[in-house]
Design a protein around this motif. Structure first.
Motif, short mmCIF file in Angstrom:
data_model
loop_
_atom_site.label_atom_id
_atom_site.label_comp_id
_atom_site.label_asym_id
_atom_site.label_seq_id
_atom_site.Cartn_x
_atom_site.Cartn_y
_atom_site.Cartn_z
N LEU A 144 11.57 -1.13 -4.81
CA LEU A 144 11.12 -1.67 -3.53
C LEU A 144 9.69 -1.29 -3.17
O LEU A 144 9.17 -1.72 -2.14
CB LEU A 144 12.06 -1.19 -2.41
N ILE A 145 9.02 -0.51 -4.00
CA ILE A 145 7.67 -0.03 -3.68
C ILE A 145 6.64 -1.06 -4.13
O ILE A 145 6.61 -1.47 -5.29
CB ILE A 145 7.40 1.32 -4.35
N ASP A 146 5.78 -1.46 -3.21
CA ASP A 146 4.69 -2.40 -3.53
C ASP A 146 3.41 -1.68 -3.92
O ASP A 146 2.70 -2.10 -4.84
CB ASP A 146 4.41 -3.31 -2.33
N THR A 147 3.08 -0.62 -3.20
CA THR A 147 1.87 0.15 -3.45
C THR A 147 2.22 1.63 -3.53
O THR A 147 2.96 2.14 -2.68
CB THR A 147 0.83 -0.05 -2.33
N LEU A 148 1.68 2.30 -4.54
CA LEU A 148 1.93 3.73 -4.72
C LEU A 148 0.61 4.47 -4.75
O LEU A 148 -0.21 4.25 -5.65
CB LEU A 148 2.70 3.96 -6.02
N HIS A 149 0.39 5.32 -3.75
CA HIS A 149 -0.76 6.22 -3.75
C HIS A 149 -0.26 7.56 -4.29
O HIS A 149 0.48 8.27 -3.60
CB HIS A 149 -1.33 6.41 -2.35
N LEU A 150 -0.64 7.88 -5.50
CA LEU A 150 -0.17 9.10 -6.15
C LEU A 150 -1.29 10.13 -6.13
O LEU A 150 -2.33 9.94 -6.75
CB LEU A 150 0.24 8.78 -7.59
N LEU A 151 -1.09 11.20 -5.40
CA LEU A 151 -2.09 12.25 -5.27
C LEU A 151 -1.68 13.41 -6.16
O LEU A 151 -0.73 14.15 -5.86
CB LEU A 151 -2.20 12.71 -3.81
N SER A 152 -2.38 13.55 -7.29
CA SER A 152 -2.02 14.54 -8.31
C SER A 152 -2.86 15.80 -8.14
O SER A 152 -4.10 15.75 -8.25
CB SER A 152 -2.23 13.95 -9.71
N PHE A 153 -2.18 16.91 -7.90
CA PHE A 153 -2.86 18.18 -7.64
C PHE A 153 -2.94 19.01 -8.93
O PHE A 153 -1.98 19.03 -9.71
CB PHE A 153 -2.12 18.96 -6.56
#
Length: 207
Positions: A144-153
């Protein structure tokens, strides 16, 4: 509305308790607060930009309770994050909450997929998910996810709850932007592009 997920994750895929030791110590997790040392101006500008696109929020119960205990007490009209969270509709996926006092909160206690699909069909900018790791794992399973902002630390913990479920729906995403903060956090944005494509290097003459 597009369903947009913004999530913090370590190099080994842990999402548990990024903001502080008391967020989620379940399972004996002792690394809470691992994202806090990296919250520089670059990170702040990115997060502010994300919230500017919000039309409504979809939250898991734990994240909702964390937000509800903090943001109503920090209702600064000049802060776009505070203003968005305090004023815009908040939809909480829960099987345990019976009521919610935070302004403009709506509990989803029925069929979760049906409710989310109905929300996505409304006009507006983005239905945003922040934190809510268990909910994000479910959304990945459901596609169901259209946009994924993945913040990798740039930290590896070894223990903790992992973001990506082994039974996620196979999905292809297109990288739309990527940048690195001065503290070393990689900010990557992906748009869903359909089903994965497959090939065979043995048959590729370019390799």
């Amino acid at each position: 509305m597009k369903l947009t997920v913004t999530t913090f994750v370590t190099l080994d895929g842990v999402y548990q308790a990024p903001g502080g030791p008391q967020e989620d110590p379940s399972g004996g997790f002792v690394h809470g607060g691992w994202s806090a040392p990296y919250g520089d101006e670059d990170f702040g500008r990115f997060m502010t930009g994300v919230f500017e696109h919000a039309e409504a929020f979809l939250l898991g119960r734990k994240t909702y309770e964390i937000f509800a205990s903090y943001w109503p007490l920090h209702a600064d009209p000049a802060d776009p994050i505070a203003s968005s969270l305090n004023v815009l509709p908040k939809y909480v996926a829960t099987t345990t909450l019976a009521s919610a006092d935070w302004q403009n909160t709506h509990l989803i206690t029925g069929d979760l997929r049906e409710e989310i699909v109905a929300l996505k069909q409304r006009d507006g900018k983005e239905l945003q998910v922040h934190g809510s790791g268990a909910l994000v794992r479910w959304l990945l399973r459901e596609g169901l996810i259209d946009t994924l902002h993945l913040l990798s630390f740039p930290v590896l913990l070894g223990t903790g709850k992992r973001l990506f479920p082994t039974d996620a729906l196979p999905t292809a995403y297109a990288l739309t932007q990527s940048r690195t903060t001065s503290a070393g956090v990689v900010l990557s944005s992906y748009e869903r592009s359909g089903e994965p494509e497959y090939g065979d290097y043995a048959e590729d003459e370019r390799v």
